[in-house]
Each structure stands twice: as C-alpha cells, then as structure tokens.
Motif scaffolding. Structure first.
Motif, PDB file in Angstrom:
ATOM      1  N   ARG A  49       0.813  -1.228   0.000  1.00 48.67           N
ATOM      2  CA  ARG A  49       0.000   0.000   0.000  1.00 48.67           C
ATOM      3  C   ARG A  49       0.845   1.276   0.000  1.00 48.67           C
ATOM      4  O   ARG A  49       0.563   2.243   0.688  1.00 48.67           O
ATOM      5  CB  ARG A  49      -0.995   0.012   1.175  1.00 48.67           C
ATOM      6  N   LEU A 110      -0.808   4.559   0.742  1.00 46.91           N
ATOM      7  CA  LEU A 110      -2.178   4.356   0.273  1.00 46.91           C
ATOM      8  C   LEU A 110      -3.027   3.699   1.370  1.00 46.91           C
ATOM      9  O   LEU A 110      -4.107   3.188   1.104  1.00 46.91           O
ATOM     10  CB  LEU A 110      -2.177   3.471  -0.980  1.00 46.91           C
ATOM     11  N   LYS A 111      -2.534   3.725   2.607  1.00 47.70           N
ATOM     12  CA  LYS A 111      -3.178   3.003   3.706  1.00 47.70           C
ATOM     13  C   LYS A 111      -4.374   3.740   4.306  1.00 47.70           C
ATOM     14  O   LYS A 111      -5.239   3.111   4.902  1.00 47.70           O
ATOM     15  CB  LYS A 111      -2.157   2.697   4.801  1.00 47.70           C
ATOM     16  N   GLU A 113      -7.551   6.889   4.188  1.00 52.94           N
ATOM     17  CA  GLU A 113      -8.737   7.176   3.384  1.00 52.94           C
ATOM     18  C   GLU A 113      -8.360   7.725   2.012  1.00 52.94           C
ATOM     19  O   GLU A 113      -9.018   7.442   1.023  1.00 52.94           O
ATOM     20  CB  GLU A 113      -9.610   8.184   4.140  1.00 52.94           C
ATOM     21  N   LYS A 114      -7.299   8.511   1.984  1.00 52.76           N
ATOM     22  CA  LYS A 114      -6.792   9.009   0.698  1.00 52.76           C
ATOM     23  C   LYS A 114      -5.266   9.001   0.723  1.00 52.76           C
ATOM     24  O   LYS A 114      -4.658   8.990   1.797  1.00 52.76           O
ATOM     25  CB  LYS A 114      -7.353  10.389   0.362  1.00 52.76           C
ATOM     26  N   PRO A 115      -4.630   8.995  -0.450  1.00 60.83           N
ATOM     27  CA  PRO A 115      -3.158   8.951  -0.503  1.00 60.83           C
ATOM     28  C   PRO A 115      -2.540  10.113   0.275  1.00 60.83           C
ATOM     29  O   PRO A 115      -3.049  11.235   0.241  1.00 60.83           O
ATOM     30  CB  PRO A 115      -2.857   9.066  -1.994  1.00 60.83           C
ATOM     31  N   LYS A 116      -1.428   9.816   0.970  1.00 57.06           N
ATOM     32  CA  LYS A 116      -0.760  10.850   1.773  1.00 57.06           C
ATOM     33  C   LYS A 116       0.754  10.680   1.667  1.00 57.06           C
ATOM     34  O   LYS A 116       1.285   9.587   1.862  1.00 57.06           O
ATOM     35  CB  LYS A 116      -1.201  10.734   3.229  1.00 57.06           C
TER      36      LYS A 116
END
Length: 135
Positions: A49, A110-111, A113-116
């Motif tokens: 992820r 990608l773990k 709610e949204k990519p960070k």
C-alpha cells in the motif's frame, strides 16, 4: 542505473521517428525498472500500500529516436528530500544522447482514506543515495 529497450514501430510516426510523448512513458518505465533493480519493485510497493506518484516531468530532445534502435536510459537521483525525490534520465542511442529528462515523485502511503505523502523510509533513502548525482 541502466535500462534498455527497443523502439517499437507503434511508438513512431510514418518516418519511423519516435513521437515525443513516448519519452514520458519511457521515463516512467525506466523509473519502475530502477526501483525493481534497487529492491523496491512496484508490485511489492502496491501490495504494501505504497506508491511513487509523478508530480512533475520534463524532457529535452536533442536527436531523433528511430524505429528498431536499442536505447539505453541511464537513471540517477538528482535530488532527495524528506518525502520527494527527483530522477534524471538520459537517453542514448549508442554514443549519441537523444534526450534528457527528469521526473519528480513522492513517497505516498495508500493506507488511509486518501493517498498521503510520507517520509521516504531510511532503507529506500540509503539505496537512492547510492545513485545520487555527485554522491
């Protein structure tokens, strides 16, 4: 780090010259090959992820690339920051430099709610430093 490929007919115009947007795809391919060669294959990143999305790309063209020629792409780390890195790509047909470009990418989780964007892990940072320009 080097990556080689043969220019396919579908990548060229009617004169057998590479259509310029394909160099951006070639840079993307070279980046994924680079990450695989340093022990961080894209498939494994996605399974864990993580991703390395593209933030910026640029390419300069010096000579045409022709159908059926073998191209060598040399990839080096131009810049390494906490969450972002810049890879420089040089395209050669034999001894002739036909193009040079770069990509700016981020290390992203990608773990949630949204990519960070996340700090680049130390193990990866160490590998990237081995291919850093002037390093």
């Amino acid at each position: 780090m080097e990556y080689q490929f043969k220019i396919q007919f579908g990548d060229t115009d009617a004169a057998g010259i590479v259509y310029y947007p394909n160099y951006y795809r070639y840079m993307d391919n070279a980046t994924h090959a680079f990450f695989e060669q340093i022990g961080f294959p894209t498939q494994e990143l996605l399974e864990k992820r993580y991703s390395i999305p593209l933030l910026e790309a640029h390419c300069n063209f010096f000579a045409p690339g022709y159908f059926h020629r073998i191209i060598t792409v040399t990839t080096k780390v131009e810049e390494l920051r906490e969450k972002v890195f810049k890879l420089a790509h040089q395209f050669k047909d034999g001894e002739t430099v036909i193009a040079q470009g770069y990509e700016v990418r981020a290390w992203v989780s990608l773990k949630g709610e949204k990519p960070k964007a996340q700090p680049i892990p130390e193990e990866l940072k160490h590998k990237l430093q081995q291919y850093q320009i002037g390093g």
